[in-house]
Design a protein around this motif. Structure first.
Motif, PDB file in Angstrom:
ATOM      1  N   PRO A  51       0.828  -1.207   0.000  1.00  0.00           N
ATOM      2  CA  PRO A  51       0.000   0.000   0.000  1.00  0.00           C
ATOM      3  C   PRO A  51       0.858   1.250   0.000  1.00  0.00           C
ATOM      4  O   PRO A  51       2.041   1.192   0.294  1.00  0.00           O
ATOM      5  CB  PRO A  51      -0.792  -0.125   1.293  1.00  0.00           C
ATOM      6  CG  PRO A  51       0.008  -0.991   2.168  1.00  0.00           C
ATOM      7  CD  PRO A  51       0.795  -1.896   1.287  1.00  0.00           C
ATOM      8  N   SER A  52       0.225   2.333  -0.335  1.00  0.00           N
ATOM      9  CA  SER A  52       0.968   3.552  -0.501  1.00  0.00           C
ATOM     10  C   SER A  52       0.189   4.701   0.109  1.00  0.00           C
ATOM     11  O   SER A  52      -0.864   4.491   0.709  1.00  0.00           O
ATOM     12  CB  SER A  52       1.206   3.779  -1.993  1.00  0.00           C
ATOM     13  OG  SER A  52       1.868   4.992  -2.218  1.00  0.00           O
ATOM     14  N   PHE A  53       0.732   5.878  -0.045  1.00  0.00           N
ATOM     15  CA  PHE A  53       0.019   7.075   0.415  1.00  0.00           C
ATOM     16  C   PHE A  53      -0.489   7.807  -0.817  1.00  0.00           C
ATOM     17  O   PHE A  53      -0.054   7.528  -1.927  1.00  0.00           O
ATOM     18  CB  PHE A  53       0.933   7.986   1.231  1.00  0.00           C
ATOM     19  CG  PHE A  53       2.203   8.348   0.509  1.00  0.00           C
ATOM     20  CD1 PHE A  53       2.236   9.453  -0.335  1.00  0.00           C
ATOM     21  CD2 PHE A  53       3.361   7.589   0.661  1.00  0.00           C
ATOM     22  CE1 PHE A  53       3.399   9.789  -1.008  1.00  0.00           C
ATOM     23  CE2 PHE A  53       4.518   7.930  -0.022  1.00  0.00           C
ATOM     24  CZ  PHE A  53       4.537   9.031  -0.855  1.00  0.00           C
ATOM     25  N   LEU A 104      -8.339   3.617   0.305  1.00  0.00           N
ATOM     26  CA  LEU A 104      -7.511   4.466   1.159  1.00  0.00           C
ATOM     27  C   LEU A 104      -8.376   5.538   1.812  1.00  0.00           C
ATOM     28  O   LEU A 104      -8.272   5.802   3.011  1.00  0.00           O
ATOM     29  CB  LEU A 104      -6.403   5.107   0.319  1.00  0.00           C
ATOM     30  CG  LEU A 104      -5.291   5.843   1.077  1.00  0.00           C
ATOM     31  CD1 LEU A 104      -4.532   4.878   1.970  1.00  0.00           C
ATOM     32  CD2 LEU A 104      -4.335   6.514   0.108  1.00  0.00           C
ATOM     33  N   THR A 105      -9.269   6.128   1.022  1.00  0.00           N
ATOM     34  CA  THR A 105     -10.153   7.162   1.556  1.00  0.00           C
ATOM     35  C   THR A 105     -11.050   6.587   2.643  1.00  0.00           C
ATOM     36  O   THR A 105     -11.229   7.186   3.706  1.00  0.00           O
ATOM     37  CB  THR A 105     -11.009   7.740   0.420  1.00  0.00           C
ATOM     38  OG1 THR A 105     -10.140   8.060  -0.668  1.00  0.00           O
ATOM     39  CG2 THR A 105     -11.745   8.977   0.861  1.00  0.00           C
ATOM     40  N   ALA A 106     -11.589   5.409   2.389  1.00  0.00           N
ATOM     41  CA  ALA A 106     -12.478   4.787   3.370  1.00  0.00           C
ATOM     42  C   ALA A 106     -11.723   4.466   4.656  1.00  0.00           C
ATOM     43  O   ALA A 106     -12.210   4.692   5.760  1.00  0.00           O
ATOM     44  CB  ALA A 106     -13.083   3.519   2.780  1.00  0.00           C
ATOM     45  N   ARG A 107     -10.504   3.974   4.485  1.00  0.00           N
ATOM     46  CA  ARG A 107      -9.713   3.626   5.673  1.00  0.00           C
ATOM     47  C   ARG A 107      -9.415   4.867   6.485  1.00  0.00           C
ATOM     48  O   ARG A 107      -9.424   4.849   7.709  1.00  0.00           O
ATOM     49  CB  ARG A 107      -8.386   2.988   5.248  1.00  0.00           C
ATOM     50  CG  ARG A 107      -8.426   1.487   5.231  1.00  0.00           C
ATOM     51  CD  ARG A 107      -7.016   0.922   5.159  1.00  0.00           C
ATOM     52  NE  ARG A 107      -6.266   1.152   6.368  1.00  0.00           N
ATOM     53  CZ  ARG A 107      -4.955   1.318   6.393  1.00  0.00           C
ATOM     54  NH1 ARG A 107      -4.256   1.310   5.286  1.00  0.00           N
ATOM     55  NH2 ARG A 107      -4.328   1.517   7.527  1.00  0.00           N
ATOM     56  N   TYR A 108      -9.128   5.945   5.764  1.00  0.00           N
ATOM     57  CA  TYR A 108      -8.818   7.188   6.462  1.00  0.00           C
ATOM     58  C   TYR A 108     -10.004   7.627   7.307  1.00  0.00           C
ATOM     59  O   TYR A 108      -9.875   7.963   8.477  1.00  0.00           O
ATOM     60  CB  TYR A 108      -8.459   8.272   5.447  1.00  0.00           C
ATOM     61  CG  TYR A 108      -8.224   9.616   6.070  1.00  0.00           C
ATOM     62  CD1 TYR A 108      -6.989   9.917   6.630  1.00  0.00           C
ATOM     63  CD2 TYR A 108      -9.234  10.568   6.140  1.00  0.00           C
ATOM     64  CE1 TYR A 108      -6.774  11.132   7.235  1.00  0.00           C
ATOM     65  CE2 TYR A 108      -9.022  11.788   6.739  1.00  0.00           C
ATOM     66  CZ  TYR A 108      -7.787  12.065   7.282  1.00  0.00           C
ATOM     67  OH  TYR A 108      -7.572  13.266   7.887  1.00  0.00           O
ATOM     68  N   ALA A 109     -11.172   7.577   6.711  1.00  0.00           N
ATOM     69  CA  ALA A 109     -12.371   7.995   7.440  1.00  0.00           C
ATOM     70  C   ALA A 109     -12.577   7.127   8.671  1.00  0.00           C
ATOM     71  O   ALA A 109     -12.837   7.625   9.774  1.00  0.00           O
ATOM     72  CB  ALA A 109     -13.583   7.928   6.520  1.00  0.00           C
ATOM     73  N   ALA A 110     -12.414   5.811   8.496  1.00  0.00           N
ATOM     74  CA  ALA A 110     -12.610   4.899   9.619  1.00  0.00           C
ATOM     75  C   ALA A 110     -11.576   5.169  10.704  1.00  0.00           C
ATOM     76  O   ALA A 110     -11.884   5.219  11.889  1.00  0.00           O
ATOM     77  CB  ALA A 110     -12.510   3.457   9.131  1.00  0.00           C
TER      78      ALA A 110
END
Lengths: 711, 371
Positions: free
Chosen positions: A295-297, A624-630
């Motif tokens: 994974p990356s940023f 990635l966006t979903a993980r960030y929100a969670a």
């Protein structure tokens, strides 16, 4: 004289008459008039001095009062893929920066800005951190990508918001987001050290960003461009009166990479939930077509400033999204070294038909070295040794040929090498040989060391780029040098000078891994006329006494590796896939298969990807966006600030992997038992397995292969 | 004088009036530019005031010597009372007060005190028997006459005007023939007391102005700002200036007070050295004419009155120009006939009107007038 005479007279005869007073008035008025005339001359002289002799200086100062020069940040050069499509471009937008030095009350002003720009509490805390930590003259980005209404709302309140700088500008845009994060890097405002090194006033111009990692940093000077300038007449209070002159900025030069943008994106997305990397190189030129690491940023959001939640999420992830695994991931190559070892045998004069018999193990001295297949492979020649990944075959002949020959071939094929690439750093691993061991441990090379090295275990370490280069050199017999920057003069790689039909022998054996009775039948391309060749590898991470390597705790699972090239008889592309803790090579070769499918038939490749992404829950960017929100929701307030210097973002991760690389490896005292290799279309125990054999003797039978699925 | 010019016109002191009128016209041109190229609000009112006060000065010339002598002490006393009144009003109103608002006009008694002190002292020394001049009886009343208004004005506080009153008075005393050693002694005492006065007598902002004057670059954006910007304006004008209405320092507000105290800098930026020398020459001609009037008059009262008036005008000019060119600390003293402002225009025109009046007395008495 007159005064003296008068004084003497008055002393002698102190008579003051109207006549003497009148005379005195005339004398004294002359004195006063003379003094006044003198002052007049002094003033005339001063006036002349100021307006003639100091005129130049004061004219300059008057101009610098009047004229305010403001720099227009240059548009950054684009980063293009090999076909000219942008991997990094610029997007026109509205943005708001603050310059803490010029703010009256930063807290209150930010509180005013927050509702206008929709800043949440986390973002505000990040901004307060930055205001506290930064030098006051450095502009800090508050928000970018604003719409016109937000921009206008801030602009009309400017009189009450000193130090707030709304402007139209360009922000960096990476269309494929995380897919190019490690490769391209990202941009950010220059920090104090960078400004000290390069005292360019453009660095402290609000809205200006420099490359912070990857290609962006490596080609900074070329991408930078020439700032434009605007000369404005201003009043003492700073109000603009009129534009005097404007010089347009000159956009930075583009940098064209050898990367194939769509392929890079496809490979990154195809890695899916795994932690791993995909490298593809062009077999004619050595062009790096794909260097995906996941994974990356998301470099888009890093370029807006690294938020604390984001940093916290990425730095805590055990799959290390902050490490570029293509260049800085080092792995035991496992069985993927076997074609290379076989080539060293061929070059040393071994007949490919020379065979040995595999009974599940080989006794050397008083020890027994196991094959991953404990039942044995029976009669094994070189081709079968490769496609069935028979360890005993390699144990047997490596004893005869010797480690020095094998190590030399490993280096010829690119193992342990650092390539001349425009990257910030690469870790280049280890190719062990007797001299190396003597130097490092002061001990003699042992038979079990050779045994370990021939199956890519033990001390041997390589990064995915090296594996891809090795695959390419073996496949073509040409000394491919990876290159990242595209330039018109195509390199013409020299021959490796392999003798006779040795290249074809390896090509055929590796084709059989996929298309014949080999260990990776499932890797066969779904395209009729293109046959891919490859070699599986499974690298053991911990001893079998801790974990079987197939399941359980993620970080104890085996690494899965696969090197490949296609078409097998006239190689066009070569590459490597490494999946960290994938549980075996079965995690790697399906990805290689789909990536190669995409190369030859994008439609088919994408269909396969869409099906998978449906299971995973969206593209890499969406996940990635979903993980960030969670993560943000779960973490709440208890998150430490992000590092102030962008270098620190990667420093810890880099330091860890460097430490891992240079860690005094425990002295190997025995043979590593190979981990099971999944074999698709032959009988079960379809896996090599690596079991450290602390002492010679019977060891437990390996569990059946986890991927017993026949094609 | 030739016969083409009618006698009443030819009789006027054109040696002074010509430079004065040119200077005032020039001043209103500069004010026109300082207002951003408009007659309003500075240039037009400047000209109107000049016309009014010139008329006033012409009326003054009709006064006889006896009337003026008679008028001297009462005028001084009334103005002193007004000063006290201003003090009292200021005390009641809480804060600095310099004006008395008399309906249509705003009166600044400290301004009027400058010519009034000169007038009263001229009367005093004119009447004093010559034998008493070197005695204490010539010193003490004069000292009181100067000291009381100075203290009242200092209390306002207005250091510049107080110094102007003191300067005018001191010059009259000097011209009156008081012994030189008294002046030497006063100078020595002043030099000894100056540090004390500086540290205990001046307000902090006044002290800061003195420090800033000594080293303007130490604080170019704070207290040194005025001096620095003024020097930039003058220096950037060069020899010929930036041109009428082209001064960036004044038009873009870098120059503080471009129409009052720093009007000379505004002028010099646009007219350069040539404009500056013209202004200096005009003042030179006016003041030289004043000294000639003083020397030509026959009685002591007229001589002292004329000398004191010249000194008062000179003080304005010298202090303002030295301040603007960075040779003196910033004190709020305008430049006569160029700065916008009614009070200073009135004071200076009273001084010049007095000189014109004495000139007329001289002509009347049959002695040779000065063209």
């Amino acid at each position: 004289m007159a005064l003296l005479r008068r004084r003497r007279a008055s002393r002698a005869k102190p008579i003051t008459s109207p006549a003497t007073l009148s005379a005195s008035f005339e004398r004294r008025s002359f004195v006063v008039g003379a003094v006044q005339g003198g002052v007049g001359l002094l003033l005339a002289g001063r006036m002349t001095y100021l307006s003639v002799f100091e005129s130049e200086k004061y004219t300059l100062e008057s101009e610098s009062n009047r004229v305010n020069l403001s720099l227009i940040p240059p548009r950054r050069g684009w980063i293009l893929d090999r076909n000219g499509a942008p991997l990094a471009s610029n997007k026109a937008d509205f943005r708001v920066d603050i310059i803490p030095d010029r703010m009256r009350d930063p807290k209150a002003e930010l509180a005013t800005l927050a509702p206008l720009l929709g800043l949440d509490a986390d973002k505000l805390r990040d901004l307060h951190d930055k205001i506290d930590a930064n030098h006051g003259f450095q502009p800090i980005e508050v928000a970018s990508g604003l719409n016109y209404e937000q921009f206008a709302a801030v602009s009309v309140r400017l009189p009450d918001l000193p130090g707030v700088v709304p402007q139209r500008g360009f922000s960096r845009f990476y269309p494929t987001g995380p897919a190019v994060g490690h490769l391209i890097g990202f941009v950010g405002p220059a920090n104090a050290e960078e400004y000290q090194k390069d005292r360019n006033p453009i660095l402290i111009t609000p809205g200006y960003k420099i490359g912070k990692d990857g290609i962006e940093k490596q080609f900074e000077q070329r991408l930078r461009g020439v700032p434009g300038a605007r000369r404005v007449e201003v009043t003492a209070t700073g109000r603009m009166v009129r534009d005097l002159a404007t010089r347009e900025d000159v956009q930075g030069d583009p940098v064209q990479l050898t990367i194939d943008g769509p392929l890079q994106d496809y490979a990154a997305r195809r890695l899916g939930l795994e932690s791993g990397s995909v490298v593809v190189i062009d077999c004619q030129t050595g062009d790096l077509l794909c260097m995906a690491s996941m994974p990356s940023f998301d470099p888009n959001s890093f370029s807006d400033g690294i938020g604390r939640v984001e940093y916290s999420m990425l730095s805590q992830d055990e799959r290390v999204p902050l490490r570029n695994k293509v260049l800085k991931g080092l792995y035991p190559p496992g069985s993927t070294v076997k074609p290379m070892v076989a080539m060293s045998f061929l070059e040393a004069g071994l007949d490919p038909n020379a065979a040995t018999s595999c009974a599940g193990g080989l006794r050397v001295g008083n020890r027994v070295f196991h094959c991953w297949n404990r039942r044995g492979h029976g009669h094994v020649d070189m081709a079968k040794g490769i496609y069935q990944s028979c360890d005993v075959y390699f144990y047997h002949f490596a004893q005869q040929i010797g480690m020095d020959t094998i190590a030399a071939m490993a280096r010829r094929c690119g193992m342990g090498q650092e390539f001349p690439l425009p990257v910030l750093s690469q870790f280049y691993g280890t190719v062990p040989d007797p001299a190396w061991k003597l130097k490092k441990y002061g001990q003699e090379w042992q038979a079990y060391d050779t045994v370990n090295a021939t199956i890519g275990q033990g001390y041997m370490l390589a990064n995915p780029l090296q594996l891809a280069v090795m695959a390419g050199r073996l496949a073509t017999g040409k000394k491919l040098m990876p290159r990242l920057q595209l330039n018109p003069d195509e390199p013409n790689p020299a021959s490796m000078n392999f003798h006779g039909d040795h290249v074809q022998v390896i090509q055929n054996a590796m084709s059989d891994v996929v298309n014949g009775p080999g260990t990776a039948g499932r890797a066969r391309l779904p395209i009729d006329d293109v046959l891919m060749a490859g070699k599986t590898g499974t690298a053991q991470v911990v001893g079998l006494n801790i974990s079987s390597g197939k399941g359980g705790i993620w970080k104890y699972r085996d690494h899965g590796l696969f090197i490949f090239f296609a078409p097998f008889d006239n190689p066009r592309y070569a590459g490597a896939v490494v999946i960290e803790h994938g549980g075996g090579s079965g995690a790697a070769y399906p990805i290689a298969r789909d990536v190669m499918t995409f190369m030859f038939d994008p439609q088919k490749g994408l269909e396969a990807l869409y099906a998978l992404e449906k299971q995973w829950g969206g593209t890499a960017q969406e996940r990635l966006t979903a993980r960030y929100a969670a993560f943000a929701a779960a973490a709440g307030q208890n998150i430490g600030p992000a590092p102030r210097r962008e270098e620190d973002v990667f420093a810890r991760v880099d330091a860890e992997s460097r430490a891992a690389q240079t860690r005094p490896q425990p002295l190997e005292t025995g043979a590593v038992a190979p981990p099971p290799e999944p074999v698709a279309n032959t009988v079960p125990p379809n896996a090599d397995q690596a079991i450290p054999v602390p002492s010679p003797g019977p060891s437990p039978l390996p569990s059946p292969a986890p991927f017993p699925e026949p094609r | 004088m030739n016969s083409v010019v009618p006698a009443p016109v030819a009789r006027q002191p054109w040696a002074m009036l010509a430079p004065l009128i040119l200077l005032t016209l020039f001043g209103s041109a500069v004010l026109f530019s300082a207002a951003g190229g408009n007659l309003q609000p500075f240039a037009l009112s400047h000209l109107v005031r000049f016309a009014i006060f010139l008329t006033m000065a012409s009326v003054m010339t009709l006064f006889s010597r006896e009337f003026v002598r008679l008028f001297a002490y009462p005028a001084y006393a009334v103005i002193l009372l007004l000063l006290v009144g201003v003090e009292a009003l200021g005390f009641v109103g809480g804060g600095s007060q310099r004006w008395i608002n008399l309906g249509p006009i705003v009166l600044q008694p400290s301004e009027l005190m400058k010519p009034a002190v000169v007038l009263a002292l001229a009367r005093f020394y004119g009447d004093l028997p010559s034998g008493m001049v070197p005695t204490w009886r010539s010193l003490v009343p004069a000292g009181v006459m100067i000291g009381v208004p100075m203290l009242l004005v200092l209390a306002q506080p207005d250091l510049g005007t107080a110094l102007a009153i003191g300067f005018g008075g001191a010059i009259v005393m000097f011209l009156a023939g008081l012994p030189l050693k008294w002046f030497g002694g006063a100078a020595a005492a002043g030099a000894a007391l100056a540090p004390l006065a500086f540290f205990f007598g001046l307000k902090p902002y006044q002290q800061r102005r003195v420090f800033t004057f000594l080293d303007p670059e130490s604080d170019p954006l704070g207290d040194g700002y005025h001096i620095t910007q003024s020097k930039i304006a003058i220096g950037s004008g060069g020899i010929t200036g930036k041109g009428f209405n082209e001064g960036s320092q004044s038009h873009l507000n870098y120059l503080p007070e471009p129409h009052t105290d720093f009007v000379f800098a505004t002028m010099a930026e646009e007219w350069g050295l040539i404009g500056g020398l013209f202004v200096l020459l005009a003042f030179f001609l006016i003041l030289r004419w004043g000294w000639k009037v003083a020397l030509a008059s026959e009685d002591r009262f007229s001589r002292l009155l004329a000398g004191g008036m010249v000194a008062t005008v000179f003080f304005y000019v010298a202090i303002n120009l030295m301040m603007v060119m960075g040779l003196a600390p910033v004190v709020g003293i305008p430049l006569p006939f160029m700065s916008h402002g009614g009070s200073s225009m009135m004071t200076n025109m009273i001084c010049l009107g007095t000189l014109m009046m004495i000139h007329r007395w001289n002509v009347r008495s049959g002695r040779r007038g000065l063209s």
